[in-house]
Write an enzyme that holds these catalytic residues in place. Structure first.
Site, mmCIF file in Angstrom:
data_model
loop_
_atom_site.group_PDB
_atom_site.id
_atom_site.type_symbol
_atom_site.label_atom_id
_atom_site.label_comp_id
_atom_site.label_asym_id
_atom_site.label_seq_id
_atom_site.Cartn_x
_atom_site.Cartn_y
_atom_site.Cartn_z
ATOM 1 N N THR A 163 0.976 -1.144 -0.054
ATOM 2 C CA THR A 163 -0.108 -0.029 -0.184
ATOM 3 C C THR A 163 1.111 1.013 0.025
ATOM 4 O OG1 THR A 163 -1.753 -1.133 1.131
ATOM 5 C CG2 THR A 163 -1.795 1.120 1.355
ATOM 6 N N ASP A 174 -2.787 -7.070 17.065
ATOM 7 C CA ASP A 174 -3.733 -6.755 17.977
ATOM 8 C C ASP A 174 -4.071 -5.415 18.045
ATOM 9 O OD1 ASP A 174 -3.356 -9.619 18.388
ATOM 10 O OD2 ASP A 174 -2.391 -9.424 20.278
ATOM 11 N N GLU A 186 -4.911 -7.338 6.231
ATOM 12 C CA GLU A 186 -4.652 -7.432 7.902
ATOM 13 C C GLU A 186 -5.300 -8.796 8.311
ATOM 14 O OE1 GLU A 186 -2.812 -4.995 8.101
ATOM 15 O OE2 GLU A 186 -2.433 -4.805 10.181
ATOM 16 N N ARG A 218 -5.950 -4.763 13.879
ATOM 17 C CA ARG A 218 -6.954 -5.254 13.562
ATOM 18 C C ARG A 218 -8.136 -4.347 13.983
ATOM 19 N NH1 ARG A 218 -4.662 -11.437 13.766
ATOM 20 N NH2 ARG A 218 -3.948 -11.462 11.596
ATOM 21 N N LEU A 272 -31.107 0.674 -2.135
ATOM 22 C CA LEU A 272 -31.342 2.054 -2.776
ATOM 23 C C LEU A 272 -31.771 1.820 -4.440
ATOM 24 C CD1 LEU A 272 -27.954 3.537 -1.477
ATOM 25 C CD2 LEU A 272 -30.065 4.529 -1.306
ATOM 26 N N GLY A 273 -31.768 0.489 -4.825
ATOM 27 C CA GLY A 273 -32.364 0.247 -6.157
ATOM 28 C C GLY A 273 -31.603 0.960 -7.118
#
Lengths: 397, 364
Positions: free
Chosen positions: A161, A248, A374, A251, A349-350
């Site tokens: 990333t 820990d 993660e 997450r 929401l169609g």
């Protein structure tokens, strides 16, 4: 004490971050979804703000601070509240905020003072995943060999990333393949180092504002001092477990991202329902509601549950309670819950859930990654099951 | 103060109820269910712990402690982890005591609280549910009309716990288009208590349909007197309570599935070693926590004196759907044994069905 009314400090953080998110991220969310890989210059406003700081190092034996003022909240809780608000604005953009990479978190956690001086102000990405090594991070094959005063790195890293935008990358590599997990160390590799090339950027389902890339390390030589933590290969996996323990803390942050994106979907859906004359007032029995209202209420209840699991995991970290189980619970529930909520909202929401004139379709795409990175939902279930069943890795594989 | 861990006091209360559950409720849950009866001395054991009268001032026979919906939620979960029918029965007096304490007039408190807060367990009750498909707790079919200084009540109610033995029933009825609560004494002309109901779950708890036919009660028996009561708050507290009960029921289902999966050996190893089973247990584990945390959030809002309409509504809708799923998994993990009445999983599966439906059977 068990009492879940949000304290004033939390509400203050939430309101403050919401304003930032609504004014700076939401307005450019679509723009950078479409302009995949373009750096959002608007985010330069965040430069110079130290996002991944670290508390003063404690001496051995010194107890960690607990939040003393009842109105105050701890750092982890503050972070998940912030992350939710930012991702309500836009998740891809939040992942692109300068100097807030996962690499920065790793550096903040373990760097020496000298390393902090050198890398603390740089934007650091994190490179763990390889083509053949995903959830099984212990099986990575990128190598680091000590040669005089340098480490020489070889291998390929995928799904990094902020690959294009970062200044340096924290690379996981093994110094001793025989040693297994104990041989895995992390190294800071700066952009421009010979033998370190960004091969390509990925085209993704969602979070397109965030650039994800592949790096090739070909006899890449870095100073000996760029290793994070001790170079010593111990016969235990304590070091690796230590690295995994940072999950820990991270997450619940990913869980908070899922809460933020899902809430964005729900807020839009509520707005459109109300425009259509359907007021949500929580008084009618679900049996007497329209199908879409009932779906909405259930999705909203799920969102609340996701958030409470997330807050609990963060609150435990703030109180120095071991939260491995609770962190995975928050990620498992929120990762999947966010995926389902954003899908359901797009459905309610169609036609407005399909068009790119609204953001609902985008949130459905963005949210999917939060049940994957993660640690996938399946990995979280493994961790939870091993915990509650008290089974070892070999018993429950 | 915000937080997720129990205080010393909360832990102490939880532990005292856990002891009653361990010694009396859990070992006898199966027999109570099969015999469709809860022995009186079991209820006395729970009554002695004083949860129903804790917040009643000393002058009315209580302990004068601070009223805490959070603590009540903790107690309800603990008892329901032993047996849900027992939990509802043991805490039933509070469905009457609690609204009178919070919303009653001074004379109602004087008149009703001391008799309800005696040495012995006394089953007062409430009648909220109605036997119709479109039942809605906030919009009732039962009516109250004011006439010559009295109220005339009409309508049908169902799932009224202990209606046949309770000296007072708190009846929910629509007055001028708004739901209100009325105290109806046993034996009032026009009040008819029907046969004991046969329901899918809570076999051990006796519940009844009641009908009100021009049932006339004195004006002073409208809860809160002339000004009436905050009925919405009464319903919110009931919804938080049902979610807390569901947390207990589901916790027990989860714990048995977890323990069974480790002991049950097939193909040479415990079934817990298989992801298909282990993942169900993982899901049960966090869903129990979700239900509990939602119940706590609603209870916390009530404790803070805040409007809990939304929190209580969401807690109940979530608990209703999720309790059914967790208790379904609980049966499934045990396979054929889950279906056999010798094991408690089938009882929990039947009991879980009520969570989405019940209104006003418990309070925090």
């Amino acid at each position: 004490m068990a009492f879940l009314e949000p304290p004033p400090d939390l509400i203050k953080v939430r309101e403050g971050m919401h304003n930032v998110s609504a004014s700076m991220l939401r307005p450019i969310a679509r723009k950078y979804d479409e302009a995949e890989h373009a750096y959002p210059n608007e985010l330069d406003a965040f430069r110079g703000i130290q996002v991944m700081g670290r508390a003063k190092k404690k001496k051995d034996g010194e107890k960690k601070d607990k939040p003393k003022d009842p109105g105050k909240i701890g750092q982890n809780l503050g972070t998940v509240v912030t992350v939710e608000e930012m991702c309500w604005g836009d998740c891809g953009l939040m992942l692109s905020i300068p100097n807030a990479g996962l690499g920065n978190a790793a550096i903040a956690a373990v760097a020496t003072d000298e390393q902090l001086e050198r890398f603390g102000k740089k934007w650091a990405a994190m490179a763990i995943t390889e083509a053949e090594s995903g959830s099984d991070a212990g099986s990575i094959s990128t190598t680091a060999d000590l040669d005089g005063d340098s480490w020489v790195l070889n291998g390929e890293k995928i799904f990094v990333t902020c690959a294009d935008r970062c200044d340096c990358v924290v690379v996981w590599a093994t110094v001793d393949k025989e040693a297994g997990k104990a041989g895995i160390k992390s190294f800071v590799v700066e952009k421009g180092t010979p033998g370190f090339t960004l091969d390509h950027l990925e085209h993704k389902l969602g979070i397109r504002a965030s650039d994800t890339g592949t790096f090739v390390l070909n006899n890449c030589r870095i100073p000996k001092e760029n290793i994070l933590g001790s170079p010593e290969v111990k016969q235990t996996t304590e070091g690796f477990k230590g690295v995994m323990k940072t999950f820990d803390n991270t997450r619940p942050m990913v869980a908070a991202m899922a809460v933020g994106v899902a809430r964005a979907s729900l807020d839009l859906t509520r707005e459109k329902l109300e425009q259509a004359g359907e007021k949500l007032d929580y008084t009618k029995s679900p049996n007497n509601c329209s199908a879409r209202q009932k779906d909405y209420y259930m999705a909203e209840a799920t969102l609340e549950a996701m958030r409470l699991l997330t807050w609990r995991a963060a609150w435990m970290a703030d109180n120095s309670d071991f939260n491995n189980l609770e962190a995975s619970m928050s990620k498992a529930k929120a990762g999947r819950g966010g995926t389902l909520i954003t899908q359901k909202c797009a459905e309610i929401l169609g036609p407005l859930g399909i068009t790119t004139k609204e953001l609902a379709e985008k949130w459905m795409r963005d949210s999917k990654i939060l049940d994957i990175f993660e640690g996938t939902g399946q990995i979280q279930h493994l961790i939870i099951a091993r915990n509650v069943l008290k089974l070892s890795r070999s018993q429950l594989q | 103060m915000f937080g997720f861990s129990l205080t010393k006091e909360q832990k102490m209360v939880k532990a005292s109820f856990a002891e009653v559950v361990r010694d009396i409720v859990a070992p006898n849950a199966h027999d109570m269910d099969e015999n469709r009866e809860i022995p009186a001395d079991y209820l006395e054991k729970a009554w002695e712990l004083g949860a129903c009268v804790a917040a009643v001032p000393g002058e009315f026979g209580g302990d004068g402690m601070e009223y805490s919906p959070m603590l009540n939620a903790i107690v309800l979960e603990e008892l329901a982890a032993g047996d849900m029918a027992f939990a509802v029965a043991a805490m039933l007096p509070s469905i009457f005591i609690n609204p009178i304490l919070e919303m009653g007039t001074d004379s109602q408190k004087k008149k009703y609280l001391p008799a309800s807060c005696g040495e012995k367990y006394q089953p007062s009750t409430a009648a909220v549910c109605e036997p119709r498909l479109d039942f809605d707790a906030m919009s009732l079919a039962a009516t109250a009309t004011k006439k010559n200084g009295s109220y005339i009540l009409n309508g049908a109610k169902c799932f009224v716990p202990k209606a046949a033995s309770a000296p007072n029933i708190l009846v929910a009825a629509q007055l001028d288009g708004k739901p209100q609560l009325f105290i109806v004494k046993a034996g009032t002309p026009g009040l008819e208590v029907g046969q004991r109901e046969k329901n899918i779950g809570l076999y051990a708890l006796d519940t009844h349909e009641i009908t009100l036919k021009d049932c006339q009660i004195p004006a002073e028996d409208r809860l809160g007197g002339e000004e009436g009561c905050d009925y919405a708050r009464f319903i919110q507290k009931g919804r938080a309570a049902v979610a807390a009960l569901a947390a207990g029921e589901c916790r027990a289902s989860f714990e048995q599935a977890r323990d069974y999966a480790k002991k049950r050996v097939q193909f040479g190893e415990p079934i817990a070693y298989r992801q298909s089973v282990a993942f169900m247990i993982a899901e049960m584990a966090y869903e129990v926590d979700c239900i509990r945390l939602l119940a706590w959030k609603a209870a916390s809002a009530l404790e803070a004196g805040r409007d809990a309409t939304r929190d209580a509504y969401l807690a109940k809708i979530y608990a209703g759907e999720t309790a059914m799923k967790v208790c379904d998994y609980g049966v499934q993990v045990l396979g054929g044994h889950g279906y056999i009445r010798d094991y408690p999983q089938e009882r929990r599966y039947r009991n879980a069905r009520g969570v989405a439906t019940w209104e006003g059977i418990a309070t925090v």
